[in-house]
Design an enzyme around this catalytic site. Structure first.
Site, PDB file in Angstrom:
ATOM      1  N   ASP A  31       3.430  24.267  -3.650  1.00 27.94           N
ATOM      2  CA  ASP A  31       3.688  24.548  -2.235  1.00 27.94           C
ATOM      3  C   ASP A  31       4.791  25.591  -2.018  1.00 27.94           C
ATOM      4  O   ASP A  31       5.742  25.362  -1.251  1.00 27.94           O
ATOM      5  CB  ASP A  31       4.080  23.250  -1.500  1.00 27.94           C
ATOM      6  CG  ASP A  31       3.101  22.116  -1.742  1.00 27.94           C
ATOM      7  OD1 ASP A  31       1.895  22.379  -1.727  1.00 27.94           O
ATOM      8  OD2 ASP A  31       3.555  20.970  -1.940  1.00 27.94           O
ATOM      9  N   GLU A 221      -4.562  22.449   5.826  1.00 29.83           N
ATOM     10  CA  GLU A 221      -3.142  22.088   5.744  1.00 29.83           C
ATOM     11  C   GLU A 221      -2.356  23.326   5.318  1.00 29.83           C
ATOM     12  O   GLU A 221      -2.891  24.440   5.297  1.00 29.83           O
ATOM     13  CB  GLU A 221      -2.931  20.947   4.747  1.00 29.83           C
ATOM     14  CG  GLU A 221      -3.385  21.296   3.336  1.00 29.83           C
ATOM     15  CD  GLU A 221      -3.190  20.185   2.330  1.00 29.83           C
ATOM     16  OE1 GLU A 221      -2.727  19.091   2.693  1.00 29.83           O
ATOM     17  OE2 GLU A 221      -3.499  20.417   1.143  1.00 29.83           O
TER      18      GLU A 221
HETATM   19  O1  FUB Z   1       2.303  18.865  -2.367  1.00 34.48           O
HETATM   20  C1  FUB Z   1       1.887  17.773  -1.587  1.00 34.48           C
HETATM   21  C2  FUB Z   1       0.832  18.184  -0.621  1.00 34.48           C
HETATM   22  O2  FUB Z   1      -0.248  18.786  -1.313  1.00 34.48           O
HETATM   23  C3  FUB Z   1       1.280  19.252   0.359  1.00 34.48           C
HETATM   24  O3  FUB Z   1       2.075  18.762   1.382  1.00 34.48           O
HETATM   25  C4  FUB Z   1      -0.028  19.794   0.749  1.00 34.48           C
HETATM   26  O4  FUB Z   1       0.011  20.992   1.440  1.00 34.48           O
HETATM   27  C5  FUB Z   1      -0.721  19.902  -0.588  1.00 34.48           C
HETATM   28  O5  FUB Z   1      -0.352  21.083  -1.257  1.00 34.48           O
END
Ligand code: FUB
Length: 329
Positions: A31, A221
């Site tokens: 991320d 997301e």
């Molecule tokens: O890294 C945990 C979660 O996985 C993140 O918050 C999402 O965006 C995905 O990458």
């Protein structure tokens, strides 16, 4: 013959030595949010555990560079131990500077977003509120998973926070950067024909491809927002299908509505795609993560490649490389 074999083995070693994506290999990271502060490029990341069986991360990492080749690891910059109101799941963060202070936005427990503050980009950060800035349990309108915060400070000084999984939200922030200013708003994305693009769960028997989730433009997301040439560009992951990737949409207003533009890059090996784009010293880069260095979606590693724009100002989709631009850290 022996000389030829020696030469060939030297070439193989040289090829391996230049394979530089992922560029952080001594721990698992994910991320990446890339920011330029005081002429230095910082990457804020999640930190996947070595023995992870889920996204059960406990702290956040930060790396910085001035040449895109050599990186400094700033270690653990903030952790669940520093938060009185959360116990688990230290997920995708972002950081922004205002008036010499650095504000670190972080999601926890898949339901809440907090903010911490520091005097330096690499911390140490201190939780600013002692409670969440967004609490998805108390506020159902925050969406099913209020995670993955990212921040824009517009030219007029107004700050915005974007966040969410499957359901994207935006909210204005006050100048102090630790209080909300107004109501949470739905962030709407449309295709070029004006049809609203919405996440949908695949129907029974549908293949695990992006089309089953509503197409390439649906919001999954991992939002990332920037302003370029007067337009607001929202970069995001379009889901978890096998051909899912990072895509983007544009708008004339920071609160939207956004129009889907296309892909930022081709798919990567990890089930999640989450990243950021940034200009540094005249070159644009895309930061993202893969699971190329592990056998698990819960053990990811951050990567970087160059990104280019076409003559119409559109992103030319990046093909992820193993060469990258950086030395392995
Ligand atoms: O890294 C945990 C979660 O996985 C993140 O918050 C999402 O965006 C995905 O990458």
């Amino acid at each position: 013959m022996k000389r030829i074999l020696n030469l060939l083995s030297l070439l193989v070693v040289a090829a391996l030595a230049t394979a530089q994506n992922p560029f952080v290999t001594h721990k698992f990271t994910a991320d990446p949010s890339a920011r330029v502060f005081n002429g230095r490029l910082y990457v804020y990341s999640s930190h996947d555990r070595d023995d992870a069986k889920y996204f059960d991360m406990e702290d956040w990492a930060c790396f910085s560079t001035t040449d895109m080749v050599n990186w400094t690891d700033h270690g653990k910059i903030f952790s669940l131990d520093d938060i009185s109101w959360a116990d688990k799941w230290a997920w995708a963060p972002d950081c922004i500077e205002r008036n010499g202070k650095y504000y670190f936005y972080y999601p926890v427990e898949r339901k809440k977003i907090g903010v911490a503050v520091a005097d330096k980009p690499e911390g140490p950060f201190k939780d600013a509120l002692g409670k969440p800035l967004v609490d998805g349990i108390a506020e159902p309108f925050a969406g099913a998973e209020p995670i993955d915060p990212t921040i824009l400070i517009d030219d007029d000084g107004q700050a915005y926070m974007y966040f969410g999984c499957r359901e994207a939200r935006v909210v204005k922030l006050k100048k102090n950067m630790i209080k909300r200013d107004g109501k949470l708003q739905e962030l709407k994305i449309y295709d070029k024909e004006g049809n609203r693009l919405l996440w949908r769960e695949p129907k029974e028997g549908e293949p695990n491809i992006q089309a089953s989730n509503g197409g390439d433009g649906v919001y999954g997301e991992g939002p990332w927002i920037l302003k370029k040439d007067g337009k607001y560009l929202l970069i995001y992951a379009n889901g978890w299908a096998k051909d899912a990737t990072m895509v983007y949409a544009s708008a004339d207003n920071p609160m939207g509505p956004f129009t889907y533009e296309g892909k930022v890059m081709q798919s990567v090996s990890s089930g999640t795609s989450h990243g950021s784009i940034v200009e540094y010293k005249g070159q644009w880069y895309v930061f993202y993560h893969t699971k190329d260095n592990s056998d698990s979606n819960f053990k990811r590693s951050i990567c970087v490649d160059k990104l280019e724009w076409d003559e119409n100002g559109k992103i030319i989709p990046v093909s992820p490389t193993r060469e990258g631009v950086s030395k392995i850290n």
